[in-house]
Scaffold this motif. Structure first.
Motif, short mmCIF file in Angstrom:
data_model
loop_
_atom_site.label_atom_id
_atom_site.label_comp_id
_atom_site.label_asym_id
_atom_site.label_seq_id
_atom_site.Cartn_x
_atom_site.Cartn_y
_atom_site.Cartn_z
N ILE A 10 0.84 -1.20 0.00
CA ILE A 10 0.00 0.00 0.00
C ILE A 10 0.87 1.25 0.00
O ILE A 10 0.64 2.20 -0.76
CB ILE A 10 -0.94 0.01 1.22
N ASN A 11 1.91 1.24 0.85
CA ASN A 11 2.77 2.43 0.99
C ASN A 11 3.57 2.74 -0.27
O ASN A 11 3.95 3.89 -0.50
CB ASN A 11 3.71 2.26 2.18
N LYS A 12 3.83 1.74 -1.10
CA LYS A 12 4.58 1.97 -2.34
C LYS A 12 3.65 2.35 -3.50
O LYS A 12 4.13 2.64 -4.60
CB LYS A 12 5.40 0.74 -2.72
N THR A 13 2.35 2.39 -3.24
CA THR A 13 1.36 2.71 -4.28
C THR A 13 0.91 4.15 -4.13
O THR A 13 0.30 4.52 -3.12
CB THR A 13 0.16 1.76 -4.20
N GLU A 14 1.20 4.96 -5.12
CA GLU A 14 1.00 6.40 -5.04
C GLU A 14 -0.45 6.80 -4.76
O GLU A 14 -0.72 7.77 -4.05
CB GLU A 14 1.48 7.05 -6.35
N CYS A 15 -1.39 6.05 -5.31
CA CYS A 15 -2.79 6.45 -5.21
C CYS A 15 -3.45 6.02 -3.89
O CYS A 15 -4.63 6.31 -3.66
CB CYS A 15 -3.60 5.91 -6.38
N LEU A 16 -2.70 5.31 -3.03
CA LEU A 16 -3.27 4.79 -1.79
C LEU A 16 -2.70 5.49 -0.57
O LEU A 16 -1.53 5.88 -0.54
CB LEU A 16 -3.01 3.29 -1.67
N ASP A 17 -3.54 5.63 0.45
CA ASP A 17 -3.13 6.24 1.72
C ASP A 17 -3.48 5.29 2.85
O ASP A 17 -4.67 5.08 3.14
CB ASP A 17 -3.84 7.59 1.90
N LEU A 18 -2.48 4.69 3.47
CA LEU A 18 -2.70 3.74 4.56
C LEU A 18 -2.99 4.51 5.85
O LEU A 18 -2.13 5.22 6.36
CB LEU A 18 -1.48 2.85 4.75
N ILE A 19 -4.21 4.34 6.40
CA ILE A 19 -4.59 5.09 7.61
C ILE A 19 -4.70 4.20 8.84
O ILE A 19 -4.98 4.69 9.93
CB ILE A 19 -5.91 5.86 7.39
N GLY A 20 -4.45 2.88 8.68
CA GLY A 20 -4.50 2.01 9.85
C GLY A 20 -4.22 0.57 9.51
O GLY A 20 -4.62 0.09 8.44
N THR A 21 -3.52 -0.14 10.41
CA THR A 21 -3.33 -1.58 10.30
C THR A 21 -3.73 -2.22 11.61
O THR A 21 -3.46 -1.67 12.69
CB THR A 21 -1.87 -1.95 9.97
N PHE A 22 -4.37 -3.39 11.54
CA PHE A 22 -4.92 -4.01 12.75
C PHE A 22 -4.73 -5.52 12.73
O PHE A 22 -5.11 -6.18 11.77
CB PHE A 22 -6.42 -3.69 12.86
N GLN A 23 -4.15 -6.04 13.82
CA GLN A 23 -4.11 -7.48 14.01
C GLN A 23 -5.38 -7.96 14.73
O GLN A 23 -5.77 -9.11 14.58
CB GLN A 23 -2.89 -7.87 14.83
N ASP A 24 -5.99 -7.08 15.49
CA ASP A 24 -7.24 -7.37 16.20
C ASP A 24 -8.41 -7.02 15.29
O ASP A 24 -8.62 -5.84 14.97
CB ASP A 24 -7.30 -6.56 17.50
N SER A 25 -9.18 -8.00 14.86
CA SER A 25 -10.25 -7.77 13.89
C SER A 25 -11.35 -6.87 14.47
O SER A 25 -11.94 -6.06 13.74
CB SER A 25 -10.85 -9.10 13.43
N GLU A 26 -11.64 -6.99 15.75
CA GLU A 26 -12.69 -6.17 16.34
C GLU A 26 -12.30 -4.69 16.37
O GLU A 26 -13.11 -3.82 16.09
CB GLU A 26 -13.02 -6.67 17.75
N LYS A 27 -11.02 -4.42 16.69
CA LYS A 27 -10.55 -3.04 16.65
C LYS A 27 -10.55 -2.51 15.22
O LYS A 27 -10.85 -1.34 14.97
CB LYS A 27 -9.14 -2.94 17.24
N GLY A 28 -10.23 -3.38 14.28
CA GLY A 28 -10.25 -2.98 12.87
C GLY A 28 -11.63 -2.59 12.40
O GLY A 28 -11.81 -1.59 11.70
N VAL A 29 -12.65 -3.36 12.80
CA VAL A 29 -14.02 -3.05 12.42
C VAL A 29 -14.48 -1.74 13.05
O VAL A 29 -15.13 -0.91 12.40
CB VAL A 29 -14.98 -4.19 12.80
N SER A 30 -14.15 -1.53 14.31
CA SER A 30 -14.52 -0.28 14.98
C SER A 30 -13.92 0.93 14.25
O SER A 30 -14.59 1.93 14.03
CB SER A 30 -14.05 -0.29 16.44
#
Length: 233
Positions: free
Chosen positions: A24-44
């Motif tokens: 994602i970080n090497k792709t110009e058109c994308l902006d990574l705003i979060g990564t989550f190992q915990d699926s519940e935190k990711g959904v929130s």
């Protein structure tokens, strides 16, 4: 204004998560705003921030990728990332964007999935495709609340009270944040502490409106907007 597409990645495997994040970080058109190992935190986070694209693992503890997909009333572009291709058929039944197999080694294949997501996002949704509800985090669970059931929303310190036909939900959220997510064709701010469902107004006086049994104050700042949005004889 940035033309980048906001993305998050949810995967309980740290190595797989790191690989997706680097792509994602090497792709110009994308902006990574979060990564989550915990699926519940990711959904929130997903419900709160509404990213354009979600890179989602399938097999995760407590809340699997398929559980997440099934629970969403309003879906972002979902690109599944998993080591087991057996989930592909079931996933496409839920209209996911694309399906990538771990480990992702082919950047061209990754970009193909991104291009599909970009193309889908350019298409304007029809009125029948728009969400009729919102997910709220209540007591550590995500509850689907229909807009039609919300009477009004009240500021409550660092929280809000969402008053519905059946009960009042207390949610950790600011009033300004929920205001951005509620459809303005149905809801409007009438006071620094209140947002109302304008379709449920029963009476209006100089300083308040009545919805159900509740009388809600109207501040002078919002009075003209309130009256401009109603038809009178």
């Amino acid at each position: 204004m940035s033309n980048k597409l906001s993305c998050i990645a949810i995967d309980d495997e740290p190595v797989a998560l790191k690989i997706v994040a680097s792509l994602i970080n090497k792709t110009e058109c994308l902006d990574l705003i979060g990564t989550f190992q915990d699926s519940e935190k990711g959904v929130s986070f997903m419900v709160e921030h509404e990213p354009d694209i979600v890179f989602l693992d399938v097999q995760m503890p407590r809340l699997s990728g398929m559980d997440i997909i099934k629970s969403l009333a309003k879906k972002p572009q979902i690109i599944l990332v998993t080591s087991n291709s057996k989930y592909a058929t079931e996933a496409f039944d839920f209209q996911v964007t694309d399906f990538l197999l771990k480990p992702i080694k082919d950047y061209a294949r990754f970009m193909q999935a991104v291009q599909i997501a970009k193309s889908n996002l350019k298409k304007e949704p029809t009125p029948t495709q728009k969400s009729q509800s919102i997910f709220l985090k209540i007591d550590s669970e995500l509850s689907n609340i229909f807009y039609a059931d919300i009477l009004f929303v009240e500021a409550y310190g660092d929280y809000i009270k969402v008053h519905t036909n059946t009960r009042t939900h207390v949610v950790y959220c600011s009033l300004s944040s929920i205001e951005k997510k509620l459809p303005d064709c149905t809801f409007m701010r009438i006071h620094r502490s209140y947002i109302i469902n304008r379709k449920l107004i029963q009476k209006i006086s100089k300083s308040e409106v009545q919805i159900g049994e509740e009388r809600i104050p109207v501040s002078p700042k919002y009075k003209n907007e309130l009256f401009a949005g109603i038809e009178t004889l």
